[in-house]
Motif scaffolding. Structure first.
Motif, PDB file in Angstrom:
ATOM      1  N   VAL A 128       0.860  -1.179   0.000  1.00 37.62           N
ATOM      2  CA  VAL A 128       0.000   0.000   0.000  1.00 37.62           C
ATOM      3  C   VAL A 128       0.900   1.234   0.000  1.00 37.62           C
ATOM      4  O   VAL A 128       1.570   1.520   0.996  1.00 37.62           O
ATOM      5  CB  VAL A 128      -0.924   0.002   1.241  1.00 37.62           C
ATOM      6  N   GLU A 173      -1.951   4.473  -3.310  1.00 37.87           N
ATOM      7  CA  GLU A 173      -3.215   4.051  -2.717  1.00 37.87           C
ATOM      8  C   GLU A 173      -3.738   5.119  -1.749  1.00 37.87           C
ATOM      9  O   GLU A 173      -4.944   5.309  -1.620  1.00 37.87           O
ATOM     10  CB  GLU A 173      -3.034   2.721  -1.965  1.00 37.87           C
ATOM     11  N   ILE A 174      -2.828   5.786  -1.058  1.00 39.99           N
ATOM     12  CA  ILE A 174      -3.214   6.832  -0.107  1.00 39.99           C
ATOM     13  C   ILE A 174      -2.302   8.037  -0.325  1.00 39.99           C
ATOM     14  O   ILE A 174      -1.091   7.885  -0.461  1.00 39.99           O
ATOM     15  CB  ILE A 174      -3.044   6.358   1.363  1.00 39.99           C
ATOM     16  N   ARG A 189      -7.028   8.907   8.221  1.00 42.07           N
ATOM     17  CA  ARG A 189      -7.146   8.580   6.789  1.00 42.07           C
ATOM     18  C   ARG A 189      -6.590   7.174   6.519  1.00 42.07           C
ATOM     19  O   ARG A 189      -7.177   6.393   5.768  1.00 42.07           O
ATOM     20  CB  ARG A 189      -6.389   9.630   5.967  1.00 42.07           C
ATOM     21  N   VAL A 190      -5.478   6.855   7.155  1.00 39.61           N
ATOM     22  CA  VAL A 190      -4.859   5.537   6.958  1.00 39.61           C
ATOM     23  C   VAL A 190      -5.730   4.440   7.593  1.00 39.61           C
ATOM     24  O   VAL A 190      -5.972   3.390   6.980  1.00 39.61           O
ATOM     25  CB  VAL A 190      -3.426   5.497   7.547  1.00 39.61           C
ATOM     26  N   GLU A 192      -8.900   4.521   8.137  1.00 38.57           N
ATOM     27  CA  GLU A 192     -10.103   4.410   7.296  1.00 38.57           C
ATOM     28  C   GLU A 192      -9.810   3.504   6.094  1.00 38.57           C
ATOM     29  O   GLU A 192     -10.604   2.621   5.753  1.00 38.57           O
ATOM     30  CB  GLU A 192     -10.466   5.824   6.819  1.00 38.57           C
ATOM     31  N   TYR A 193      -8.658   3.694   5.464  1.00 40.27           N
ATOM     32  CA  TYR A 193      -8.279   2.862   4.315  1.00 40.27           C
ATOM     33  C   TYR A 193      -8.181   1.390   4.732  1.00 40.27           C
ATOM     34  O   TYR A 193      -8.644   0.499   4.028  1.00 40.27           O
ATOM     35  CB  TYR A 193      -6.939   3.336   3.720  1.00 40.27           C
ATOM     36  N   GLN A 196     -11.636   0.049   5.092  1.00 40.35           N
ATOM     37  CA  GLN A 196     -12.298  -0.112   3.783  1.00 40.35           C
ATOM     38  C   GLN A 196     -11.784  -1.345   3.055  1.00 40.35           C
ATOM     39  O   GLN A 196     -12.524  -1.991   2.322  1.00 40.35           O
ATOM     40  CB  GLN A 196     -12.028   1.130   2.905  1.00 40.35           C
ATOM     41  N   THR A 197     -10.509  -1.660   3.244  1.00 43.00           N
ATOM     42  CA  THR A 197      -9.929  -2.786   2.514  1.00 43.00           C
ATOM     43  C   THR A 197      -9.925  -4.066   3.362  1.00 43.00           C
ATOM     44  O   THR A 197      -9.277  -5.052   2.998  1.00 43.00           O
ATOM     45  CB  THR A 197      -8.494  -2.456   2.081  1.00 43.00           C
TER      46      THR A 197
END
Lengths: 202, 202
Positions: A128, A173-174, A189-190, A192-193, A196-197
């Motif tokens: 990532v 990816e971010i 933010r990280v 959350e990613y 989500q994944t």
């Protein structure tokens, strides 16, 4: 890279990847932070690691400086040494992920080709790329370690952003706009990613 | 080894070692298995790893062959390359222990000086030498990979025990008489040691 030594084969563990996930309660990826010196990579890696451990996940930072003190103490900053440094870190990240640990790496890793190589070392979806997108002006103004001043004075050769190139990611990816947003925003933010994944349970 | 690159300092994690132990419920050491080719190092490492994961501990095998496929793909079997291989593995084990993971390494690691170097890389008490003490005759009789036959035929140069030395440990923390005892006995001996030294809760 083809192994130089013959007679070697991959040893398969008796522990299945699913067993590690069940034991730990989360998946394992490598969050590969890239950005200029002073962009905030180490700070953000450390903050995300802390947050993950608070959430009960096992995470670990492979920091550029730590690796150069030990595993890569034999390497300098010339392009070939930088590439070998990144290759070794990619291989170590792969071992950590295999063990079930979420890895965060904090390396300038200025060359697109080296980051691609690291991506290829890891199984699909496990790499990532996290672009710490702090403008050069901001990094140079901060100059936490005083390295930009020394690089401008010509005291440090091949300094990324000054006398050596930084090739920004084209499809990270971010992306973390760390010049505009604070650490907490970037950490969330990280996280959350990762939710989500499905690396972390939602 | 002094780092070749300047301007590098150890990055201290925001996560304290005690927090990792509390999260995982166990301490982290490196179980360094040493012994001849075919002595049973990989088999025993895999079996102990499986048992540890069953007990809810996070453990991981750094296998000689796996490392030579990836991290140390640039190295051969000459003494200098063997030493560099062991140095890198010691450094990786240190990182894994730092992350809270119990490491098991399966390397012939025939030279006493290399094992001492690995011991010195790790913090005091974290290096646990496990001597897989299977007699050469037994290893050669098994010859699982057919390597002894090839070594005797002169097809493999510098083969440990045949054409290169194996220096047995003088004071290993654990000795496993793997020629006389079965895998389960050896696994329990290691688990018992980890309980006695408080790595695992009793």
């Amino acid at each position: 890279m083809q192994p130089k030594s013959e007679n070697v084969v991959w040893n398969h563990s008796l522990v299945k990847p699913g067993e590690r996930r069940a034991l730990l309660g989360h998946g394992a990826v490598t969050l590969w932070f890239t950005g200029l010196s002073g962009s905030g990579k180490s700070t953000l890696c450390n903050a995300v690691e802390k947050r993950l451990v608070e959430l009960g996940a096992i995470a670990y930072v492979l920091d550029g400086d730590n690796v150069r003190v030990g595993l890569c103490a034999d390497l300098g900053f010339e392009p070939a040494d930088r590439s070998e440094n990144i290759r070794r870190v990619g291989q170590v990240a792969r071992l950590f992920n295999d063990a079930g640990v979420i890895v965060l790496t904090a390396f300038i890793s200025p060359y697109r080709s080296d980051r691609s190589s690291a991506r290829e070392i890891l199984p699909a979806g496990q790499f990532v790329e996290v672009f710490v997108d702090t403008p050069l002006e901001v990094c140079e103004q901060r100059d936490v370690k005083g390295l930009y001043a020394r690089a401008r004075a010509g005291e440090i050769p091949e300094f990324t952003g000054i006398s050596a190139p930084y090739e920004p990611p084209e499809a990270a990816e971010i992306r973390l706009p760390a010049g505009e947003r604070d650490v907490d925003w970037c950490v969330e933010r990280v996280i959350e990613y990762l939710r989500q994944t499905d690396v972390l349970a939602s």
